[in-house]
Design a protein around this motif. Structure first.
Motif, PDB file in Angstrom:
ATOM      1  N   ALA A 143       0.679  -1.217   0.098  1.00  0.00           N
ATOM      2  CA  ALA A 143      -0.090   0.058   0.123  1.00  0.00           C
ATOM      3  C   ALA A 143       0.949   1.339  -0.145  1.00  0.00           C
ATOM      4  O   ALA A 143       0.296   2.411  -0.214  1.00  0.00           O
ATOM      5  N   LEU A 144       2.099   1.100   0.436  1.00  0.00           N
ATOM      6  CA  LEU A 144       2.996   2.351   0.289  1.00  0.00           C
ATOM      7  C   LEU A 144       4.515   2.174  -0.267  1.00  0.00           C
ATOM      8  O   LEU A 144       5.186   3.069  -0.469  1.00  0.00           O
ATOM      9  N   GLY A 145       4.277   1.132  -1.083  1.00  0.00           N
ATOM     10  CA  GLY A 145       5.555   1.015  -1.984  1.00  0.00           C
ATOM     11  C   GLY A 145       5.694  -0.633  -2.549  1.00  0.00           C
ATOM     12  O   GLY A 145       5.302  -1.308  -1.493  1.00  0.00           O
ATOM     13  N   CYS A 146       6.410  -0.844  -3.547  1.00  0.00           N
ATOM     14  CA  CYS A 146       6.469  -2.144  -4.131  1.00  0.00           C
ATOM     15  C   CYS A 146       8.190  -2.277  -4.466  1.00  0.00           C
ATOM     16  O   CYS A 146       8.640  -1.446  -4.971  1.00  0.00           O
ATOM     17  N   PRO A 147       8.578  -3.368  -4.117  1.00  0.00           N
ATOM     18  CA  PRO A 147       9.842  -3.560  -4.502  1.00  0.00           C
ATOM     19  C   PRO A 147      10.397  -3.819  -5.788  1.00  0.00           C
ATOM     20  O   PRO A 147      11.604  -3.735  -6.237  1.00  0.00           O
ATOM     21  N   TYR A 148       9.476  -3.886  -6.686  1.00  0.00           N
ATOM     22  CA  TYR A 148       9.711  -3.964  -8.340  1.00  0.00           C
ATOM     23  C   TYR A 148       9.349  -2.871  -8.791  1.00  0.00           C
ATOM     24  O   TYR A 148      10.045  -2.399  -9.793  1.00  0.00           O
ATOM     25  N   GLN A 149       8.057  -1.916  -8.459  1.00  0.00           N
ATOM     26  CA  GLN A 149       7.782  -0.837  -9.317  1.00  0.00           C
ATOM     27  C   GLN A 149       7.972   0.492  -8.443  1.00  0.00           C
ATOM     28  O   GLN A 149       7.635   1.538  -9.201  1.00  0.00           O
ATOM     29  N   GLY A 150       8.291   0.179  -7.311  1.00  0.00           N
ATOM     30  CA  GLY A 150       8.546   1.289  -6.572  1.00  0.00           C
ATOM     31  C   GLY A 150       7.269   2.173  -5.912  1.00  0.00           C
ATOM     32  O   GLY A 150       6.454   1.293  -5.561  1.00  0.00           O
ATOM     33  N   GLU A 151       7.123   3.417  -6.431  1.00  0.00           N
ATOM     34  CA  GLU A 151       5.666   3.972  -5.945  1.00  0.00           C
ATOM     35  C   GLU A 151       4.544   3.505  -6.196  1.00  0.00           C
ATOM     36  O   GLU A 151       4.435   2.792  -7.563  1.00  0.00           O
ATOM     37  N   VAL A 152       3.495   3.153  -5.183  1.00  0.00           N
ATOM     38  CA  VAL A 152       2.295   2.733  -5.846  1.00  0.00           C
ATOM     39  C   VAL A 152       1.224   3.692  -5.902  1.00  0.00           C
ATOM     40  O   VAL A 152       1.043   4.467  -4.690  1.00  0.00           O
ATOM     41  N   PRO A 153       0.535   4.059  -6.968  1.00  0.00           N
ATOM     42  CA  PRO A 153      -0.566   4.889  -6.803  1.00  0.00           C
ATOM     43  C   PRO A 153      -1.456   4.663  -5.780  1.00  0.00           C
ATOM     44  O   PRO A 153      -2.180   3.485  -5.788  1.00  0.00           O
ATOM     45  N   VAL A 154      -1.841   5.728  -5.010  1.00  0.00           N
ATOM     46  CA  VAL A 154      -2.703   5.615  -3.896  1.00  0.00           C
ATOM     47  C   VAL A 154      -4.178   5.310  -4.677  1.00  0.00           C
ATOM     48  O   VAL A 154      -4.945   4.728  -4.002  1.00  0.00           O
ATOM     49  N   GLY A 155      -4.496   5.697  -5.875  1.00  0.00           N
ATOM     50  CA  GLY A 155      -5.625   5.256  -6.389  1.00  0.00           C
ATOM     51  C   GLY A 155      -5.884   3.752  -6.629  1.00  0.00           C
ATOM     52  O   GLY A 155      -7.091   3.321  -6.546  1.00  0.00           O
ATOM     53  N   GLU A 156      -4.782   3.109  -6.860  1.00  0.00           N
ATOM     54  CA  GLU A 156      -4.924   1.770  -6.790  1.00  0.00           C
ATOM     55  C   GLU A 156      -5.098   1.004  -5.404  1.00  0.00           C
ATOM     56  O   GLU A 156      -5.906   0.074  -5.448  1.00  0.00           O
ATOM     57  N   VAL A 157      -4.617   1.511  -4.316  1.00  0.00           N
ATOM     58  CA  VAL A 157      -4.915   0.945  -3.198  1.00  0.00           C
ATOM     59  C   VAL A 157      -6.145   1.315  -2.943  1.00  0.00           C
ATOM     60  O   VAL A 157      -6.838   0.404  -2.309  1.00  0.00           O
ATOM     61  N   VAL A 158      -6.779   2.523  -3.202  1.00  0.00           N
ATOM     62  CA  VAL A 158      -8.416   2.871  -2.857  1.00  0.00           C
ATOM     63  C   VAL A 158      -9.181   1.715  -3.839  1.00  0.00           C
ATOM     64  O   VAL A 158     -10.222   1.218  -3.347  1.00  0.00           O
ATOM     65  N   ARG A 159      -8.668   1.472  -5.028  1.00  0.00           N
ATOM     66  CA  ARG A 159      -9.570   0.455  -5.902  1.00  0.00           C
ATOM     67  C   ARG A 159      -9.755  -0.940  -5.354  1.00  0.00           C
ATOM     68  O   ARG A 159     -10.819  -1.301  -5.159  1.00  0.00           O
ATOM     69  N   VAL A 160      -8.653  -1.389  -4.976  1.00  0.00           N
ATOM     70  CA  VAL A 160      -8.287  -2.712  -4.445  1.00  0.00           C
ATOM     71  C   VAL A 160      -9.316  -2.811  -2.875  1.00  0.00           C
ATOM     72  O   VAL A 160     -10.096  -3.744  -2.983  1.00  0.00           O
ATOM     73  N   ALA A 161      -8.913  -2.141  -2.265  1.00  0.00           N
ATOM     74  CA  ALA A 161      -9.836  -1.810  -0.872  1.00  0.00           C
ATOM     75  C   ALA A 161     -11.183  -1.645  -0.933  1.00  0.00           C
ATOM     76  O   ALA A 161     -11.944  -2.412  -0.464  1.00  0.00           O
ATOM     77  N   ARG A 162     -11.711  -0.820  -2.041  1.00  0.00           N
ATOM     78  CA  ARG A 162     -12.958  -0.784  -2.267  1.00  0.00           C
ATOM     79  C   ARG A 162     -13.660  -1.990  -2.827  1.00  0.00           C
ATOM     80  O   ARG A 162     -14.745  -2.302  -2.559  1.00  0.00           O
ATOM     81  N   ALA A 163     -12.881  -2.664  -3.606  1.00  0.00           N
ATOM     82  CA  ALA A 163     -13.314  -3.905  -4.265  1.00  0.00           C
ATOM     83  C   ALA A 163     -13.672  -4.999  -3.107  1.00  0.00           C
ATOM     84  O   ALA A 163     -14.531  -5.564  -3.258  1.00  0.00           O
ATOM     85  N   LEU A 164     -12.513  -5.142  -2.229  1.00  0.00           N
ATOM     86  CA  LEU A 164     -12.894  -6.234  -1.278  1.00  0.00           C
ATOM     87  C   LEU A 164     -13.824  -5.779  -0.563  1.00  0.00           C
ATOM     88  O   LEU A 164     -14.535  -6.683   0.150  1.00  0.00           O
TER      89      LEU A 164
END
Length: 297
Positions: A143-164
């Motif tokens: 939710a605050l960073g990825c070892p592969y892509q670095g920064e993770v867009p907060v919009g993606e965190v919101v989208r996944v949390a909302r879906a769950l």
């Protein structure tokens, strides 16, 4: 600021799953039973994932049937799909957790599925759980960073949390899997997610790679979150992120919360004793500053 915080103890699952040496089933059972006696209300007991991918938890059924479950304590178990759910239910699990990430790359490395594919895997789990009256908790990692892509867009965190949450997860745990978050970023991420998912359905889960975990928790408490994940003795880590240290130690979290006058229902002395016992079992120093300090005084 909440007056009470519910701690979800993840040591028996998230803490032990990355250990190189296989831990005896009896010791895993003893760990859960010791934690049950500390006043913790939720203890993630094990994971019903494929033993091929997580051999450390291949004895999930034996562990779950061996623990002495106490009234008033929840014992959720991680399940990756409907097959894992069926295995968990066969031994009496009444609460499960599902796990995905906000980083598509991380998710593919970790579960061999993209984000959307992993969400689709959970639909039959949530549907069956609803029919069975089983509670389902959701995890969103990176939710605050990825070892592969670095920064993770907060919009993606919101989208996944909302879906769950929309699928029926009663609670969503937002995880800083590699421990790169700082208080400002943690606060902003939580605030963004809380715009779509009620705050009382959110939890936070921090790793302590850069020593920021407690500071991040405090920032999120100030936003109103009242559920925090932690692992006794600071066990855990991330097998996909070199250098990532363990989870926030439960002992350190309880010490901070009690010092702030926030109720947890946890006996810190009993918890520290358990952390010291676990560190000895694993053959290393405890990852908890509180436990280490008490061992020298």
């Amino acid at each position: 600021m909440p007056s009470r915080v519910r701690i979800v103890e993840v040591g028996p699952r998230d803490g032990l799953q990355n250990e190189a040496a296989i831990i005896a089933t009896a010791d895993k059972i003893a760990l859960v039973d010791r934690l049950s006696a500390t006043g913790l209300q939720a203890i993630e007991a094990t994971s019903f994932v494929s033993p091929k991918w997580v051999p450390q938890l291949a004895d999930a059924a034996e562990v779950f049937t061996g623990i002495a479950r106490r009234d008033g304590v929840a014992y959720p178990v991680l399940v990756p799909n409907l097959h894992g759910y069926t295995r968990a239910r066969a031994v009496g699990a009444t609460e499960v957790a599902v796990f995905t990430a906000a980083s598509d790359t991380f998710n593919r490395r970790n579960t061999n599925a993209g984000i959307d594919e992993s969400l689709e895997r959970f639909r039959p789990v949530l549907a069956q759980a609803a029919e069975d009256g089983v509670r389902v908790r959701g995890y969103v990692s990176t939710a605050l960073g990825c070892p592969y892509q670095g920064e993770v867009p907060v919009g993606e965190v919101v989208r996944v949390a909302r879906a769950l949450h929309a699928m029926g997860c009663y609670e969503i745990s937002l995880g800083d899997t590699i421990g790169v978050g700082t208080p400002g970023k943690a606060r902003a991420m939580l605030r963004a997610v809380a715009g779509d998912v009620p705050m009382d359905a959110l939890a936070v889960h921090f790793h302590d790679t850069y020593g920021q975990a407690l500071a991040n928790v405090l920032a999120c408490l100030e936003e109103g979150v009242a559920v925090v994940d932690a692992a006794v003795s600071g066990t855990g880590g991330c097998p996909y992120a070199k250098g990532a240290s363990g989870n926030l130690a439960t002992e350190d979290l309880v010490y901070m919360l009690h010092g702030m006058g926030i109720h947890t229902g946890v006996d810190l002395d009993a918890l520290a004793d358990t952390g010291r016992w676990l560190a000895g079992l694993l053959g290393r120093e405890s990852g908890s500053r509180v436990t280490r300090a008490r061992a020298t005084t």
